[in-house]
Design a protein around this motif. Structure first.
Motif, PDB file in Angstrom:
ATOM      1  N   LEU A 279       0.822  -1.206   0.000  1.00 28.74           N
ATOM      2  CA  LEU A 279       0.000   0.000   0.000  1.00 28.74           C
ATOM      3  C   LEU A 279       0.856   1.257   0.000  1.00 28.74           C
ATOM      4  O   LEU A 279       0.575   2.200  -0.743  1.00 28.74           O
ATOM      5  CB  LEU A 279      -0.959  -0.009   1.204  1.00 28.74           C
ATOM      6  CG  LEU A 279      -1.883   1.204   1.302  1.00 28.74           C
ATOM      7  CD1 LEU A 279      -2.776   1.315   0.070  1.00 28.74           C
ATOM      8  CD2 LEU A 279      -2.711   1.124   2.568  1.00 28.74           C
ATOM      9  N   LYS A 280       1.895   1.294   0.812  1.00 27.57           N
ATOM     10  CA  LYS A 280       2.751   2.490   0.887  1.00 27.57           C
ATOM     11  C   LYS A 280       3.389   2.785  -0.468  1.00 27.57           C
ATOM     12  O   LYS A 280       3.492   3.945  -0.870  1.00 27.57           O
ATOM     13  CB  LYS A 280       3.831   2.332   1.959  1.00 27.57           C
ATOM     14  CG  LYS A 280       3.294   2.292   3.364  1.00 27.57           C
ATOM     15  CD  LYS A 280       2.750   3.637   3.762  1.00 27.57           C
ATOM     16  CE  LYS A 280       2.197   3.591   5.175  1.00 27.57           C
ATOM     17  NZ  LYS A 280       1.333   4.700   5.472  1.00 27.57           N
ATOM     18  N   THR A 281       3.802   1.759  -1.178  1.00 22.40           N
ATOM     19  CA  THR A 281       4.395   1.951  -2.506  1.00 22.40           C
ATOM     20  C   THR A 281       3.351   2.507  -3.468  1.00 22.40           C
ATOM     21  O   THR A 281       3.633   3.429  -4.237  1.00 22.40           O
ATOM     22  CB  THR A 281       4.959   0.622  -3.043  1.00 22.40           C
ATOM     23  OG1 THR A 281       5.948   0.146  -2.126  1.00 22.40           O
ATOM     24  CG2 THR A 281       5.572   0.792  -4.415  1.00 22.40           C
TER      25      THR A 281
ATOM     26  N   GLN B 213       0.667   4.231  -2.674  1.00 19.53           N
ATOM     27  CA  GLN B 213       0.392   5.607  -2.264  1.00 19.53           C
ATOM     28  C   GLN B 213       1.476   6.548  -2.792  1.00 19.53           C
ATOM     29  O   GLN B 213       1.181   7.622  -3.331  1.00 19.53           O
ATOM     30  CB  GLN B 213       0.297   5.716  -0.739  1.00 19.53           C
ATOM     31  CG  GLN B 213      -0.922   5.022  -0.169  1.00 19.53           C
ATOM     32  CD  GLN B 213      -0.878   4.943   1.340  1.00 19.53           C
ATOM     33  OE1 GLN B 213       0.179   4.714   1.940  1.00 19.53           O
ATOM     34  NE2 GLN B 213      -2.037   5.103   1.966  1.00 19.53           N
ATOM     35  N   PHE B 214       2.720   6.120  -2.641  1.00 23.59           N
ATOM     36  CA  PHE B 214       3.852   6.910  -3.128  1.00 23.59           C
ATOM     37  C   PHE B 214       3.746   7.131  -4.635  1.00 23.59           C
ATOM     38  O   PHE B 214       3.898   8.260  -5.123  1.00 23.59           O
ATOM     39  CB  PHE B 214       5.170   6.199  -2.773  1.00 23.59           C
ATOM     40  CG  PHE B 214       6.386   6.869  -3.336  1.00 23.59           C
ATOM     41  CD1 PHE B 214       6.929   7.981  -2.710  1.00 23.59           C
ATOM     42  CD2 PHE B 214       6.994   6.400  -4.485  1.00 23.59           C
ATOM     43  CE1 PHE B 214       8.056   8.612  -3.226  1.00 23.59           C
ATOM     44  CE2 PHE B 214       8.114   7.018  -5.008  1.00 23.59           C
ATOM     45  CZ  PHE B 214       8.654   8.129  -4.379  1.00 23.59           C
ATOM     46  N   LEU B 215       3.472   6.071  -5.380  1.00 25.21           N
ATOM     47  CA  LEU B 215       3.370   6.181  -6.838  1.00 25.21           C
ATOM     48  C   LEU B 215       2.223   7.090  -7.263  1.00 25.21           C
ATOM     49  O   LEU B 215       2.361   7.889  -8.191  1.00 25.21           O
ATOM     50  CB  LEU B 215       3.208   4.799  -7.466  1.00 25.21           C
ATOM     51  CG  LEU B 215       4.455   3.934  -7.490  1.00 25.21           C
ATOM     52  CD1 LEU B 215       4.123   2.532  -7.986  1.00 25.21           C
ATOM     53  CD2 LEU B 215       5.542   4.574  -8.345  1.00 25.21           C
ATOM     54  N   ALA B 216       1.086   6.987  -6.597  1.00 25.50           N
ATOM     55  CA  ALA B 216      -0.058   7.835  -6.940  1.00 25.50           C
ATOM     56  C   ALA B 216       0.307   9.305  -6.765  1.00 25.50           C
ATOM     57  O   ALA B 216       0.015  10.135  -7.637  1.00 25.50           O
ATOM     58  CB  ALA B 216      -1.271   7.466  -6.094  1.00 25.50           C
ATOM     59  N   ILE B 217       0.974   9.631  -5.682  1.00 26.63           N
ATOM     60  CA  ILE B 217       1.354  11.026  -5.430  1.00 26.63           C
ATOM     61  C   ILE B 217       2.432  11.483  -6.411  1.00 26.63           C
ATOM     62  O   ILE B 217       2.307  12.537  -7.044  1.00 26.63           O
ATOM     63  CB  ILE B 217       1.817  11.215  -3.969  1.00 26.63           C
ATOM     64  CG1 ILE B 217       0.623  11.072  -3.022  1.00 26.63           C
ATOM     65  CG2 ILE B 217       2.508  12.567  -3.791  1.00 26.63           C
ATOM     66  CD1 ILE B 217       0.991  11.044  -1.557  1.00 26.63           C
ATOM     67  N   VAL B 218       3.487  10.710  -6.559  1.00 27.24           N
ATOM     68  CA  VAL B 218       4.613  11.136  -7.404  1.00 27.24           C
ATOM     69  C   VAL B 218       4.209  11.228  -8.875  1.00 27.24           C
ATOM     70  O   VAL B 218       4.535  12.210  -9.555  1.00 27.24           O
ATOM     71  CB  VAL B 218       5.829  10.212  -7.213  1.00 27.24           C
ATOM     72  CG1 VAL B 218       6.890  10.468  -8.259  1.00 27.24           C
ATOM     73  CG2 VAL B 218       6.405  10.404  -5.815  1.00 27.24           C
ATOM     74  N   LEU B 219       3.490  10.238  -9.383  1.00 30.93           N
ATOM     75  CA  LEU B 219       3.096  10.275 -10.799  1.00 30.93           C
ATOM     76  C   LEU B 219       2.135  11.431 -11.073  1.00 30.93           C
ATOM     77  O   LEU B 219       2.237  12.106 -12.103  1.00 30.93           O
ATOM     78  CB  LEU B 219       2.483   8.941 -11.216  1.00 30.93           C
ATOM     79  CG  LEU B 219       3.461   7.766 -11.267  1.00 30.93           C
ATOM     80  CD1 LEU B 219       2.702   6.451 -11.456  1.00 30.93           C
ATOM     81  CD2 LEU B 219       4.503   7.969 -12.350  1.00 30.93           C
TER      82      LEU B 219
ATOM     83  N   ASN C 123      -3.830   5.979  -9.226  1.00 30.55           N
ATOM     84  CA  ASN C 123      -4.927   6.461  -8.387  1.00 30.55           C
ATOM     85  C   ASN C 123      -6.101   5.481  -8.377  1.00 30.55           C
ATOM     86  O   ASN C 123      -6.729   5.277  -7.337  1.00 30.55           O
ATOM     87  CB  ASN C 123      -5.357   7.863  -8.821  1.00 30.55           C
ATOM     88  CG  ASN C 123      -4.404   8.922  -8.320  1.00 30.55           C
ATOM     89  OD1 ASN C 123      -4.335   9.174  -7.120  1.00 30.55           O
ATOM     90  ND2 ASN C 123      -3.645   9.524  -9.218  1.00 30.55           N
ATOM     91  N   LEU C 124      -6.379   4.862  -9.523  1.00 31.00           N
ATOM     92  CA  LEU C 124      -7.430   3.831  -9.552  1.00 31.00           C
ATOM     93  C   LEU C 124      -7.056   2.643  -8.667  1.00 31.00           C
ATOM     94  O   LEU C 124      -7.896   2.133  -7.911  1.00 31.00           O
ATOM     95  CB  LEU C 124      -7.659   3.345 -10.978  1.00 31.00           C
ATOM     96  CG  LEU C 124      -8.540   4.196 -11.869  1.00 31.00           C
ATOM     97  CD1 LEU C 124      -8.551   3.647 -13.296  1.00 31.00           C
ATOM     98  CD2 LEU C 124      -9.952   4.275 -11.314  1.00 31.00           C
ATOM     99  N   LEU C 125      -5.805   2.205  -8.777  1.00 28.70           N
ATOM    100  CA  LEU C 125      -5.347   1.088  -7.940  1.00 28.70           C
ATOM    101  C   LEU C 125      -5.380   1.448  -6.466  1.00 28.70           C
ATOM    102  O   LEU C 125      -5.728   0.622  -5.623  1.00 28.70           O
ATOM    103  CB  LEU C 125      -3.944   0.653  -8.352  1.00 28.70           C
ATOM    104  CG  LEU C 125      -3.844  -0.098  -9.673  1.00 28.70           C
ATOM    105  CD1 LEU C 125      -2.381  -0.285 -10.070  1.00 28.70           C
ATOM    106  CD2 LEU C 125      -4.558  -1.440  -9.586  1.00 28.70           C
ATOM    107  N   LEU C 126      -5.038   2.698  -6.153  1.00 28.36           N
ATOM    108  CA  LEU C 126      -5.101   3.141  -4.762  1.00 28.36           C
ATOM    109  C   LEU C 126      -6.551   3.133  -4.266  1.00 28.36           C
ATOM    110  O   LEU C 126      -6.824   2.707  -3.141  1.00 28.36           O
ATOM    111  CB  LEU C 126      -4.482   4.540  -4.620  1.00 28.36           C
ATOM    112  CG  LEU C 126      -4.432   5.106  -3.212  1.00 28.36           C
ATOM    113  CD1 LEU C 126      -3.677   4.183  -2.257  1.00 28.36           C
ATOM    114  CD2 LEU C 126      -3.791   6.495  -3.244  1.00 28.36           C
ATOM    115  N   ALA C 127      -7.476   3.561  -5.095  1.00 28.75           N
ATOM    116  CA  ALA C 127      -8.893   3.520  -4.716  1.00 28.75           C
ATOM    117  C   ALA C 127      -9.324   2.075  -4.453  1.00 28.75           C
ATOM    118  O   ALA C 127     -10.026   1.793  -3.473  1.00 28.75           O
ATOM    119  CB  ALA C 127      -9.754   4.144  -5.808  1.00 28.75           C
TER     120      ALA C 127
END
Length: 160
Positions: A3-5, A7-13, A63-67
């Protein structure tokens, strides 16, 4: 994927998608009134920036994957889903207005009659995308914050 990875990817991308959009937004007031020759010269500074566009699709999917990954907690999931919707709107605007302006002018190398209309669409579609991408970045960050347990926060049993 942890999850942390994600979350990081959603923010950075999403943040990387804001870089060119923000630059276009802040350049707009200085460029929108330029005469044709000057405008086409200035547009040359964006050669190679198309590579930035490659980050928009991964940002949408992150972001979809994070959701999906946070679907058991409504607020983080809804925030990430809204970020994904804004990134999808960004892509739709790009395809509807920015890309046709680029094509009509051969990426701003070929002045065409009525060039002002593609210029206006190009400039304002980038401005709209800057606002959408900034909103998506805020939502992605809020999703992460909503999902994060705060250090020092007491549990229901009184423990830390």
């Amino acid at each position: 994927m942890a999850l942390k990875t994600l979350q990081f990817l959603a923010i950075v991308l999403t943040a990387l998608g804001l870089v060119p959009a923000g630059a276009h937004l802040f350049a707009l007031p200085n460029k929108i009134g330029l005469a044709q020759e000057a405008y086409f010269v200035v547009q040359g500074i964006y050669r190679g920036w198309a590579l930035f566009g490659l980050v928009l699709v991964p940002a949408l999917f992150a972001n979809l994957l994070l959701a999906f990954a946070t679907r058991r907690t409504v607020r983080p999931s809804a925030l990430a889903l809204m970020a994904a919707v804004l990134m999808a709107a960004n892509l739709a605007i790009f395809l509807a207005w920015t890309c046709p302006a680029n094509a009509a002018t051969e990426n701003w190398t070929n002045p065409v009659p009525g060039w002002e209309m593609p210029r206006t669409r190009w400039e304002y579609s980038h401005a709209a995308n800057a606002v959408l991408t900034f909103g998506a970045l805020c939502l992605a960050v809020l999703s992460v914050l909503a999902a994060a347990p705060w250090r020092g926060q007491q549990g229901t049993d009184g423990s830390r």
